[in-house]
Design a protein around this motif. Structure first.
Motif, PDB file in Angstrom:
ATOM      1  N   GLU A 130      -9.595  -0.815   2.234  1.00 41.15           N
ATOM      2  CA  GLU A 130      -9.076   0.479   2.219  1.00 41.15           C
ATOM      3  C   GLU A 130     -10.244   1.303   2.363  1.00 41.15           C
ATOM      4  OE1 GLU A 130      -6.121   3.426   2.230  1.00 41.15           O
ATOM      5  OE2 GLU A 130      -6.130   1.437   2.935  1.00 41.15           O
ATOM      6  N   LEU A 147      -2.749   0.444  -4.253  1.00 43.03           N
ATOM      7  CA  LEU A 147      -2.540  -1.062  -3.852  1.00 43.03           C
ATOM      8  C   LEU A 147      -1.966  -1.961  -5.093  1.00 43.03           C
ATOM      9  CD1 LEU A 147      -6.372  -0.992  -2.111  1.00 43.03           C
ATOM     10  CD2 LEU A 147      -3.946  -0.703  -0.973  1.00 43.03           C
ATOM     11  N   LYS A 179       0.740  -1.275   0.030  1.00 39.44           N
ATOM     12  CA  LYS A 179      -0.194  -0.067  -0.003  1.00 39.44           C
ATOM     13  C   LYS A 179       1.087   1.285   0.008  1.00 39.44           C
ATOM     14  CE  LYS A 179      -2.505   1.336   3.567  1.00 39.44           C
ATOM     15  NZ  LYS A 179      -3.599   1.696   4.585  1.00 39.44           N
TER      16      LYS A 179
END
Length: 372
Positions: free
Chosen positions: A184, A169, A124
């Motif tokens: 997320e 991502l 991430k």
């Protein structure tokens, strides 16, 4: 609850409670459940009449702490002083702009290297400026990896991020990426309550030790300043491994903030990350250690430095090297300031680091001179 007592600035971050030029900031929730005691802590603080202290600064904070402690005792609440530390400016957020005056040993693709090595299931990348997101997406896709760009929810504007940065991502397969995007999306809702479950699930995907994720979830605000106050012990402390270094983004091999500088799981992960990077870049370990195995500091101007010292901090150590990793702002003299530290004596004072002759101090310090 752990809290920090600070002098109030007109241009400072919003504080949980303010009283006569002194504020309290929550750091970490230590237990769930009964909140009446915590509410009383806030109310007592607001009602207090703090005595005026002409010199202000540390003397004023010490006086305020004593008065607050006595007042809380009447309500059966115990207040203990964990650390007196020098007050400093908020830590500058790491960004994607190169700093010609600084040093970054951390490979830009270290997280992709850990993904390829099977040390994590996703990567991430936070707070990526939109103009860089597409370039990074193409570069990552060339490695055969899958990418998702996640923007903040509509109407969720972060006042500290006018560029409206996005999250990238990265994963090797679509099902994992789909799950990461779901989590997320929950975590990006400001002021929401995604719960500890979402945080723990995301931490597992990222390959972070569970103990570190659990403690991260207890921290009141997930920003570098609050994390530094909550997670870093005051100096002097026993030298920690360079592998758990996270205060300096330009040196950090780990992508998470370890729950403790001696976290066994983080050291084990850091060892594997270092091995993977060194396999890609032979000789990297020696270059990285030359900066990482030092005192890592952020001084009162927000300048990030790596200091090599000779001698104990308790009685005074001589600075033998001072390298600027990143400047805290538009400070054209930052390199000169660093050179002037060499040869000076520094020592631990109330949890931070000060120069014996005055004129310089570092409120944020981590001793990473240990092994491995």
């Amino acid at each position: 609850m752990r809290m920090r007592l600070v002098p109030v600035r007109d241009d400072g971050d919003p504080l949980a409670a303010v009283n006569q030029g002194v504020g309290i900031v929550p750091l970490e929730v230590l237990a769930q459940g009964e909140h009446r005691a915590l509410a009383e802590v806030y109310h007592v603080f607001r009602r207090l009449e703090f005595p005026e202290v002409a010199s202000g600064g540390e003397d004023r904070l010490a006086s305020a702490f004593f008065v607050w402690k006595v007042a809380l005792a009447r309500s059966g609440i115990r207040l203990s002083l964990e650390r007196r530390a020098l007050y400093g400016v908020p830590l500058p957020r790491p960004d994607w702009r190169p700093d010609a005056r600084g040093i970054s040993v951390r490979p830009w693709d270290v997280e992709l290297t850990t993904l390829a090595a099977g040390l994590r299931r996703i990567v991430k990348l936070d707070r990526v400026p939109p103009e860089l997101a597409e370039t990074l997406r193409q570069t990552i896709a060339q490695r055969g990896l899958r990418v998702e760009i996640v923007a903040p929810p509509r109407g969720e504007v972060d006042p500290t991020d006018p560029a409206e940065s996005v999250t990238l991502l990265v994963a090797r397969d679509t099902p994992v990426l789909t799950e990461a995007r779901r989590l997320e999306t929950l975590l990006l809702v400001r002021g929401g309550a995604p719960g500890a479950a979402a945080t723990l699930e995301m931490g597992a995907l990222l390959g972070y030790p569970r103990c570190c994720v659990e403690r991260f979830a207890r921290i009141a605000e997930q920003n570098d300043t609050t994390l530094a106050w909550a997670l870093l012990p005051g100096v002097p402390h026993a030298p920690a491994s360079p592998l758990t270094q996270w205060l300096q983004p330009g040196l950090a091999l780990l992508s998470h903030s370890p729950c403790d500088l001696n976290c066994t799981a983080s050291i084990a992960l850091g060892t594997r990350v270092l091995e993977a990077v060194d396999a890609q870049q032979p000789g990297f370990t020696a270059r990285w250690r030359s900066f990482a195995a030092r005192l890592q500091v952020v001084d009162q101007r927000g300048n990030r430095m790596a200091l090599a010292v000779d001698g104990p901090l308790e009685t005074g150590a001589t600075v033998t090297a001072a390298d600027v990793l990143a400047s805290g702002g538009d400070d054209p003299d930052v390199a000169t300031r660093a050179r002037r530290l060499v040869g000076r004596t520094v020592y631990a004072d109330t949890g931070g680091l000060v120069a014996a002759e005055g004129g310089w101090y570092a409120p944020y310090v981590a001793d990473h001179c240990g092994q491995p």
